[in-house]
Enzyme design. Structure first.
Site, PDB file in Angstrom:
ATOM      1  N   GLU A  56       0.842  -1.213   0.000  1.00  0.00           N
ATOM      2  CA  GLU A  56       0.000   0.000   0.000  1.00  0.00           C
ATOM      3  C   GLU A  56       0.873   1.257   0.000  1.00  0.00           C
ATOM      4  OE1 GLU A  56      -0.172  -2.633   1.944  1.00  0.00           O
ATOM      5  OE2 GLU A  56      -2.140  -2.937   2.831  1.00  0.00           O
ATOM      6  N   CYS A  88      -0.774   0.267   7.563  1.00  0.00           N
ATOM      7  CA  CYS A  88      -1.185   0.677   6.209  1.00  0.00           C
ATOM      8  C   CYS A  88      -2.593   1.248   6.208  1.00  0.00           C
ATOM      9  CB  CYS A  88      -1.116  -0.514   5.261  1.00  0.00           C
ATOM     10  SG  CYS A  88       0.565  -0.968   4.941  1.00  0.00           S
ATOM     11  N   TRP A 174      24.093 -38.997  -9.780  1.00  0.00           N
ATOM     12  CA  TRP A 174      22.830 -38.330  -9.575  1.00  0.00           C
ATOM     13  C   TRP A 174      21.705 -39.193 -10.108  1.00  0.00           C
ATOM     14  CZ3 TRP A 174      23.050 -34.349  -6.457  1.00  0.00           C
ATOM     15  CH2 TRP A 174      24.209 -33.573  -6.400  1.00  0.00           C
ATOM     16  N   THR A 200      23.069 -37.165   6.286  1.00  0.00           N
ATOM     17  CA  THR A 200      22.986 -36.735   4.883  1.00  0.00           C
ATOM     18  C   THR A 200      24.095 -35.747   4.550  1.00  0.00           C
ATOM     19  OG1 THR A 200      20.669 -37.206   4.419  1.00  0.00           O
ATOM     20  CG2 THR A 200      21.575 -35.279   3.344  1.00  0.00           C
ATOM     21  N   GLU A 304      15.168 -31.851   3.575  1.00  0.00           N
ATOM     22  CA  GLU A 304      15.942 -32.529   2.546  1.00  0.00           C
ATOM     23  C   GLU A 304      16.935 -33.452   3.247  1.00  0.00           C
ATOM     24  OE1 GLU A 304      16.995 -29.630  -0.490  1.00  0.00           O
ATOM     25  OE2 GLU A 304      18.306 -31.144  -1.397  1.00  0.00           O
ATOM     26  N   GLY A 306      17.516 -38.051   4.314  1.00  0.00           N
ATOM     27  CA  GLY A 306      17.367 -39.395   3.781  1.00  0.00           C
ATOM     28  C   GLY A 306      16.057 -40.068   4.189  1.00  0.00           C
TER      29      GLY A 306
END
Ligand SMILES: NC(=O)c1ccc[n+]([C@@H]2O[C@H](COP(=O)([O-])OP(=O)(O)OC[C@H]3O[C@@H](n4cnc5c(N)ncnc54)[C@H](OP(=O)(O)O)[C@@H]3O)[C@@H](O)[C@H]2O)c1
Length: 373
Positions: A56, A88, A174, A200, A304, A306
């Site tokens: 705004e 605002c 990969w 990991t 993220e 295992g």
């Protein structure tokens, strides 16, 4: 209240503006605002970063004197409280707008209807609910936290089409394509925190940060490297296995280790989160998730790690959404499974998923799913 075609068009425009903040605004919501007078847009703006002006304010600055008598279209109810910026609603009142149409009421307990009340009390006509579903889709993480008190947790896994994340000998890089890995970077860049494990991080020597050069070109074209946030990386390290030579500590972005001890310092610059152990001797994941959100003001956690952590997160009912990448590859029956759920004996014990979206990312399939309750 019935909304006109013009109202719809202007709110669509405000929603488009709000999207500009998707990679920069968290933990604040994405908000867009359009000011219209005599059928013409006289000001527009988006909230781009916490601590910086709200949508705004940008729109009012652009409109200047023309804001007087204008209608404001805002994707979220204007705020009514003093945060790092003034309310605002007050700004709209002072500017002399005639009417405010918002897409939805702000569930933030500090606002929750007070913005609209403030406007009404000042004699400004208000309406809400225009394109509400689209406005909600702008802020799934913010809204989850404001409405439930819990952060939005996404669990990422990548596997072959036969559901394996590594060969029997542990080799896993990969499985998915470059495009899928870029897609992961995109999710990381949107998140407020990345949660992983020492296991990991050590196995993969993973950095787990956002790398500008690995982001999809669509992001590189529309954003500047300096505006992209690095989510804080939280690593479960009950056994103090992390060492300072790991890439994790060289890559940019903040790190917090999580263990039951009061302190835990590896390279002195990382933060620490103390969490209790549950009866099974593992870190209590509910406390981990709650503390990340509460102590570090995080709406969105990207997990993220295992198959072991994935299974625990699901069993503890902590996952809002699974993001699963399946590569067109077969890795064999002796490979490691995508999620370490073991010992299920009846079909009633299996975990049902609701698939929300399936699409190709490069040559891989990305499935977005929730756990059916
Ligand atoms: N395919 C993919 O998308 C993907 C993504 C990331 C990683 N990976 C691969 O996954 C492999 C590691 O998988 P993993 O299953 O062996 O390990 P993991 O799931 O990454 O981590 C498991 C470890 O987390 C710790 N932990 C702490 N609290 C826990 C809790 N409440 N429940 C469960 N674990 C908890 C435990 O270590 P302590 O006993 O020490 O506390 C546990 O051994 C790596 O080789 C990596 O390459 C795959």
């Amino acid at each position: 209240m019935t909304f006109t075609t013009q109202d719809h068009l202007m709110m669509q425009k405000a929603i488009l503006l709000a999207k500009q903040g998707i990679y920069t605004t968290a933990p604040n919501p994405n908000v867009g605002c359009v000011l219209v007078k005599d059928g013409k847009i006289v000001g527009e703006g988006a909230h781009l970063k916490a601590g910086e002006p709200h949508a705004e304010v940008h729109a009012l600055r652009q409109a200047g004197i023309k804001a007087q008598g204008a209608t404001a279209y805002v994707t979220l109810e204007p705020c009514s409280h003093y945060g790092r910026t003034p309310p605002c609603a007050e700004g709209l009142i002072k500017a002399g707008v005639k009417k405010v149409i918002c897409a939805m009421v702000d569930p933030n307990p500090q606002v929750a209807g007070r913005g609209l009340t403030m406007l009404n009390d000042a004699g400004i006509e208000t309406a809400s609910g225009l394109l509400e579903a689209d406005a909600r889709a702008l802020n799934p993480h913010f809204l989850t936290r404001m409405e439930t008190g819990k952060p939005f947790v996404q669990l990422k896994m990548a596997a072959s089409l036969d559901g394996k994340t590594a060969l029997k000998n542990g080799v896993s890089q990969w499985i998915t394509s470059k495009e899928a890995r870029q897609d992961v970077q995109r999710y990381r860049a949107q998140s407020g925190a990345i949660l992983s494990t020492a296991k990991t991080v050590i196995d993969d020597n993973a950095s787990l940060n956002v790398r500008w050069s690995d982001l999809p070109l669509s992001i590189q074209k529309n954003y500047q490297e300096t505006t992209i946030r690095q989510p804080m990386r939280f690593i479960l390290d009950r056994q103090h296995a992390l060492t300072s030579d790991l890439k994790l500590f060289q890559a940019s972005g903040e790190i917090a280790t999580i263990s039951p001890q009061e302190t835990h310092s590896i390279v002195a610059k990382e933060k620490h989160l103390q969490c209790r152990l549950s009866d099974d001797g593992q870190l209590d994941l509910k406390e981990v998730v709650n503390k990340i959100s509460r102590d570090f003001n995080v709406n969105h956690i990207w997990v993220e790690a295992g198959a072991t952590l994935a299974a625990s997160m699901i069993k503890e009912n902590l996952v809002d959404e699974l993001i699963i990448y399946l590569a067109p590859k077969l890795m064999g029956a002796d490979g490691r499974s995508i999620i370490n759920l073991i010992g299920l004996e009846t079909m009633s014990e299996t975990i049902d998923l609701d698939i929300k979206d399936i699409r190709m990312v490069g040559k891989d399939i990305r499935i977005t799913a929730t756990i059916a309750r």
